[in-house]
Scaffold this active site. Structure first.
Site, PDB file in Angstrom:
ATOM      1  N   LYS A 155       0.823  -1.186   0.000  1.00 49.24           N
ATOM      2  CA  LYS A 155       0.000   0.000   0.000  1.00 49.24           C
ATOM      3  C   LYS A 155       0.871   1.255   0.000  1.00 49.24           C
ATOM      4  O   LYS A 155       2.058   1.124   0.324  1.00 49.24           O
ATOM      5  CB  LYS A 155      -0.949   0.002   1.206  1.00 49.24           C
ATOM      6  CG  LYS A 155      -0.216  -0.257   2.546  1.00 49.24           C
ATOM      7  CD  LYS A 155      -0.842   0.419   3.678  1.00 49.24           C
ATOM      8  CE  LYS A 155      -0.406   1.833   3.833  1.00 49.24           C
ATOM      9  NZ  LYS A 155       0.959   2.040   4.334  1.00 49.24           N
ATOM     10  N   LYS A 189      -2.079  -8.477  12.001  1.00 48.00           N
ATOM     11  CA  LYS A 189      -1.650  -8.405  13.400  1.00 48.00           C
ATOM     12  C   LYS A 189      -2.611  -9.280  14.220  1.00 48.00           C
ATOM     13  O   LYS A 189      -3.807  -9.327  13.932  1.00 48.00           O
ATOM     14  CB  LYS A 189      -1.645  -6.961  13.884  1.00 48.00           C
ATOM     15  CG  LYS A 189      -0.505  -6.163  13.224  1.00 48.00           C
ATOM     16  CD  LYS A 189      -0.397  -4.772  13.775  1.00 48.00           C
ATOM     17  CE  LYS A 189       0.573  -3.918  12.996  1.00 48.00           C
ATOM     18  NZ  LYS A 189       1.972  -4.032  13.429  1.00 48.00           N
ATOM     19  N   HIS A 247      -5.004   1.008   6.616  1.00 42.43           N
ATOM     20  CA  HIS A 247      -5.025   0.277   7.887  1.00 42.43           C
ATOM     21  C   HIS A 247      -6.260   0.587   8.745  1.00 42.43           C
ATOM     22  O   HIS A 247      -6.950  -0.307   9.206  1.00 42.43           O
ATOM     23  CB  HIS A 247      -3.797   0.625   8.742  1.00 42.43           C
ATOM     24  CG  HIS A 247      -2.480   0.366   8.088  1.00 42.43           C
ATOM     25  ND1 HIS A 247      -2.247  -0.714   7.291  1.00 42.43           N
ATOM     26  CD2 HIS A 247      -1.314   1.058   8.132  1.00 42.43           C
ATOM     27  CE1 HIS A 247      -0.982  -0.689   6.864  1.00 42.43           C
ATOM     28  NE2 HIS A 247      -0.401   0.381   7.362  1.00 42.43           N
TER      29      HIS A 247
HETATM   30  C1  BG6 Z   1       3.293   1.315   7.183  1.00 44.50           C
HETATM   31  C2  BG6 Z   1       3.382   2.794   6.982  1.00 44.50           C
HETATM   32  O1  BG6 Z   1       2.209   0.790   6.458  1.00 44.50           O
HETATM   33  O2  BG6 Z   1       3.106   1.033   8.563  1.00 44.50           O
HETATM   34  C3  BG6 Z   1       4.480   3.408   7.826  1.00 44.50           C
HETATM   35  O3  BG6 Z   1       3.640   3.065   5.612  1.00 44.50           O
HETATM   36  C4  BG6 Z   1       4.353   2.993   9.274  1.00 44.50           C
HETATM   37  O4  BG6 Z   1       4.464   4.810   7.716  1.00 44.50           O
HETATM   38  C5  BG6 Z   1       4.172   1.486   9.393  1.00 44.50           C
HETATM   39  O5  BG6 Z   1       5.497   3.418   9.982  1.00 44.50           O
HETATM   40  C6  BG6 Z   1       3.838   1.119  10.818  1.00 44.50           C
HETATM   41  O6  BG6 Z   1       3.738  -0.257  10.968  1.00 44.50           O
HETATM   42  P1  BG6 Z   1       3.790  -0.913  12.415  1.00 44.50           P
HETATM   43  O7  BG6 Z   1       3.506  -2.343  12.155  1.00 44.50           O
HETATM   44  O8  BG6 Z   1       5.183  -0.662  12.926  1.00 44.50           O
HETATM   45  O9  BG6 Z   1       2.770  -0.224  13.217  1.00 44.50           O
END
Ligand code: BG6
Length: 460
Positions: A155, A189, A247
């Protein structure tokens, strides 16, 4: 379940030196290799515009792995499984050469090979790369392949509704929806996966999951990190595209959708889409009241653009226009450089005049994955004093460490299970919801709140 381990696998990674691949994908491949969860005959083919040695690709791997988890022998194994191919992404000939090389690799690995093309490239490059892959015949089985190859896409899927439609068409034309896997690693997750089970396997909650009993739902994802080294990417993206459109709206759908006929991929996607389609589009005249944006105070310096209006924080108030949820405030918000790293979904139940506080059910996506229900209890002692206490389910305590979301995403793609990926229709519906906000925000920096690094989201 583990049949996939039998077949040789080739993962072709476009954008292997990019931030996401370095931060998420390669560490996930490392852990899968360590736990022997990739087929014994796996080959990784990294694609990059410049000539880069394999050692450079993995130079920062150790930094990404928790201290005691790092095993040099596994890192070496990963290194030996990998080869790099230099390509000009605009040159049709290079796609043919890549195909020749992949055919050779395929022949060496033996019959029944699965091929996965992982695209971690800017949305603008996507259409051309997919067409060129198609033109050169990468979407068809070749050599000793056991099945049609799959396309794994990072994405944001597109930039807005129009561009997302073009991407959908390009992927459809060559690979097809069944072979296209759009990653939303938040869906993988552990707590996110548990949402449907929790809701539909616990009759207690099922009966009160509606506007009569629920006062509001907040889906939040806060990060302490800034944009790190992703200035170019972030200047074209911003928090709304990076987090909310994908997300967070997906998580909101999981927590509010109706019960699917079965807890399996097609039925879940159908119900999820029905929910997404019932989220109202934010209209142009509502943007200033329903959408909030902010930017952390050192951002412009980091991206070397003193006029940048790109938001690093975004909040939307959404309405689900169906009988179950109409009038219940739904808020999704996310930001970088905030005071804590924390993603959760908070479901606040309606209160009554006697209650001292509301009951809140928190799905903790991270850190400390789990579910908490806040209740009122009497404090021990002679006085009738009440206080808020937590009833808690904690993954680590109950099950030990759980697999990382990216590891799950890779294995599901290898196994061809699309449950945790976003369908084309879902992606388009999410763009529709935020489209007018994107439009207005791109035209001016009105109401862009500049916040100090480390701020509390409530102050933005
Ligand atoms: C990604 C984003 O999808 O998710 C990032 O592009 C972000 O900007 C990351 O830092 C965060 O993922 P997680 O799993 O560390 O919360």
């Amino acid at each position: 379940m583990n049949d996939y381990l039998e077949n040789p696998l080739i993962i072709i990674i476009f954008g292997i030196t990019g931030d996401l691949s370095q931060r998420k994908l390669l560490p996930a491949l490392y852990h899968l290799t360590k736990r022997h969860e990739l087929p014994e005959h796996t080959k990784i083919v990294g694609v990059s515009r410049h000539k880069i040695p394999v050692s450079e690709v993995y130079a920062k791997l150790q930094e990404r792995i928790h201290g005691s988890d790092f095993d040099k022998a596994v890192a070496e194994e990963l290194h030996d499984m990998t080869e790099m191919v230099q390509m000009d992404l605009d040159a049709p000939d290079d796609y043919r050469k890549l195909k020749e090389r992949l055919s050779e690799v395929s022949d060496q690995l033996g019959p029944g090979v699965s091929r996965i093309y992982y695209l971690s490239i800017p949305a603008q490059a996507f259409v051309s790369v997919v067409h060129q892959l198609g033109e050169a015949g990468h979407h068809e089985p070749f050599g000793l392949d056991g099945e049609r190859p799959r396309l794994l896409v990072e994405k944001p899927f597109g930039y807005d509704t129009a561009s997302a439609k073009t991407l959908v068409q390009a992927a459809d034309e060559h690979f097809g929806e069944q072979q296209t896997f759009r990653i939303d690693h938040y869906l993988a997750k552990e707590t996110a996966q548990n949402i449907l089970t929790f809701r539909f396997q616990n009759p207690l909650f099922q009966t009160i999951w509606n506007k009569k009993h629920i006062a509001s739902i907040h889906v939040v994802a806060y990060e302490t990190i800034g944009i790190e080294n992703r200035a170019t990417f972030y200047e074209q993206t911003g928090a709304l595209r990076d987090f909310l459109q994908s997300h967070l709206i997906q998580l909101l759908a999981l927590v509010t959708m109706e019960k699917p006929e079965q807890l399996e991929s097609d039925a879940i996607h159908a119900e999820k889409l029905r929910l997404l389609d019932s989220i109202k589009t934010i209209m142009p005249n509502e943007v200033h009241t329903l959408a909030t944006r902010g930017q952390y105070d050192t951002y412009r310096e980091e991206v070397h653009n003193e006029k940048s209006a790109v938001e690093t924080f975004a909040r939307l108030q959404l309405t689900i226009d169906n009988d179950q949820w109409r009038e219940v405030p739904m808020v999704v918000e996310s930001g970088k450089a905030l005071h804590e790293k924390c993603s959760r979904i908070s479901v606040t139940f309606r209160s009554n005049p006697d209650a001292k506080a509301e009951n809140v059910l928190d799905f903790r996506i991270q850190p400390r994955e789990g579910i908490t229900l806040s209740l009122q209890a009497k404090r021990p002692g002679l006085d009738m004093e009440t206080e808020t206490v937590q009833m808690e389910f904690d993954y680590a305590r109950s099950y030990g460490q759980t697999a990382d979301a990216y590891e799950r995403v890779i294995i599901d793609a290898v196994r061809g299970d699309q449950s945790l990926f976003s369908s084309a229709a879902e992606v388009l519906s999410s763009w529709r919801i935020v489209e007018n906000v994107l439009q207005q925000w791109s035209h001016s920096d009105d109401n862009l709140a500049i916040y100090p690094v480390g701020s509390h989201a409530n102050n933005i």
